[in-house]
Enzyme design. Structure first.
Site, PDB file in Angstrom:
ATOM      1  CE  LYS A 162      39.579  33.922  42.592  1.00  0.00           C
ATOM      2  NZ  LYS A 162      39.051  34.965  41.689  1.00  0.00           N
TER       3      LYS A 162
ATOM      4  CD  GLN B 172      39.171  35.357  38.050  1.00  0.00           C
ATOM      5  OE1 GLN B 172      38.646  34.810  39.010  1.00  0.00           O
ATOM      6  NE2 GLN B 172      40.165  36.223  38.201  1.00  0.00           N
TER       7      GLN B 172
ATOM      8  CG  ASP C 162      34.450  38.407  43.312  1.00  0.00           C
ATOM      9  OD1 ASP C 162      35.401  38.220  44.091  1.00  0.00           O
ATOM     10  OD2 ASP C 162      34.445  38.010  42.134  1.00  0.00           O
TER      11      ASP C 162
HETATM   12  N1  GUN Z   1      40.187  39.589  38.852  1.00  0.00           N
HETATM   13  C1  GUN Z   1      41.151  40.141  39.618  1.00  0.00           C
HETATM   14  N2  GUN Z   1      40.794  40.114  40.913  1.00  0.00           N
HETATM   15  C2  GUN Z   1      39.580  39.546  40.960  1.00  0.00           C
HETATM   16  C3  GUN Z   1      38.694  39.239  42.035  1.00  0.00           C
HETATM   17  O1  GUN Z   1      38.939  39.494  43.219  1.00  0.00           O
HETATM   18  N3  GUN Z   1      37.542  38.632  41.677  1.00  0.00           N
HETATM   19  C4  GUN Z   1      37.229  38.344  40.378  1.00  0.00           C
HETATM   20  N4  GUN Z   1      36.054  37.782  40.138  1.00  0.00           N
HETATM   21  N5  GUN Z   1      38.021  38.615  39.378  1.00  0.00           N
HETATM   22  C5  GUN Z   1      39.203  39.220  39.675  1.00  0.00           C
END
Ligand code: GUN
Length: 287
Positions: A59, A103, A126
């Site tokens: 990211k 995350q 998110d």
């Molecule tokens: N862990 C697995 N998928 C995601 C996601 O799309 N966003 C976040 N923040 N954590 C994750």
């Protein structure tokens, strides 16, 4: 992998992600030159799970490519709920931070729900905050989860009609399955949500015009479980010593499907590109 002759059926997630990133880049430049705002994303990673570290790194690299300023907050695994919330509070107040990404998963002693609710809804890149999830449920798609959003974008890009179609989602997580179902309902598809407790999964998948699989079970979906010409999105990632596998038996299913995402190189890159879109959106709205 032998898919010779079927290449035109592959949804090229990397190419679509590049296209979305290019859009973000030009919109971001306009925001910078017009209003002097450089979008900022703060990521929070608690603990040192290698997969989560890798996702956060991916990211950050995307932020670099499009020109988003990214802050990396790495907290030790033994961080308390109070310490985590206190960091989120300070990021909520920070005017240079337009979007926050926590995350997941968190270490077991922490409550992801409480942490998610602490994030200011307008900085929720998110789309996991109950406010944003609730808005999605009533058809107001502001900030929505990145993976389902990316799948909707891919369907638009490949001119796949959704209205009135039979859509089956396998997996009912808050991250993918539930928001995905809501987004299809908002577009007037007929939707079935299946999961690990579903009796006779094949009965449902066989009827799917569009099938989204996010179960995390390697090659759960075989060729005899889909109908001819189905459009298939594989969200699963199973890492094994000899490679990465999706939830769909790609090599055989591609022979029946009209369109299908590969793993890797399908849904993953599009998800990250959608996150960049969301950060930009947070920055545009916040001032
Ligand atoms: N862990 C697995 N998928 C995601 C996601 O799309 N966003 C976040 N923040 N954590 C994750």
């Amino acid at each position: 992998m032998s898919v010779e002759g079927y290449e035109s059926r592959i949804i090229d997630g990397k190419a679509l992600a590049r296209q979305i990133e290019d859009e973000v880049k030009s919109e971001l430049e306009a925001l910078e030159s017009g209003r002097g705002i450089t979008p900022g994303l703060a990521t929070i990673l608690v603990g040192d799970d290698p997969a989560s570290r890798m996702y956060v790194r991916i990211k950050h690299r995307a932020c670099e490519r499009v020109g988003i300023r990214a802050e990396d907050h790495i907290l030790p695994a033994e961080t308390s709920q109070e310490e985590l919330i206190s960091l989120i509070d300070s990021l909520n107040k920070n005017r240079d931070v337009h979007a926050i990404l926590l995350q997941l998963p968190l270490p077991k002693h922490l409550s992801p729900q409480e942490a998610m609710e602490a994030i200011a809804p307008e900085k929720d890149a998110d789309g996991f905050h109950p406010y944003n999830m609730g808005k999605l449920m009533i058809g107001d798609e502001g900030l929505v989860p990145c993976t389902p959003h990316g799948i909707i974008r891919a369907l638009e890009e490949y001119n796949v009609p959704v209205k009135g179609k039979n859509v089956v989602v396998v997996g009912h997580s808050n991250v993918v399955g539930k928001p995905m179902a809501a987004m299809f309902l908002n577009r007037n598809a007929t939707i079935s949500v299946c999961h690990v407790f579903t009796d006779d999964l094949k009965r449902y998948t066989l009827g799917a015009d569009i099938l989204v699989v996010a179960a995390g079970v390697k090659h759960l979906i075989k060729a005899d479980m889909i109908k001819e010409e189905a459009v298939i999105f594989d969200v699963g990632i199973t890492q094994e010593k000899d490679g990465v596998y999706g939830d769909v038996d790609f090599e055989n299913v591609i022979k029946k499907a009209s369109l299908i995402t590969p793993v890797p190189g399908g849904v993953g890159p599009v998800t990250v590109a959608m996150l960049m879109k969301h950060v930009l959106k947070c920055a545009e709205k916040n001032f």
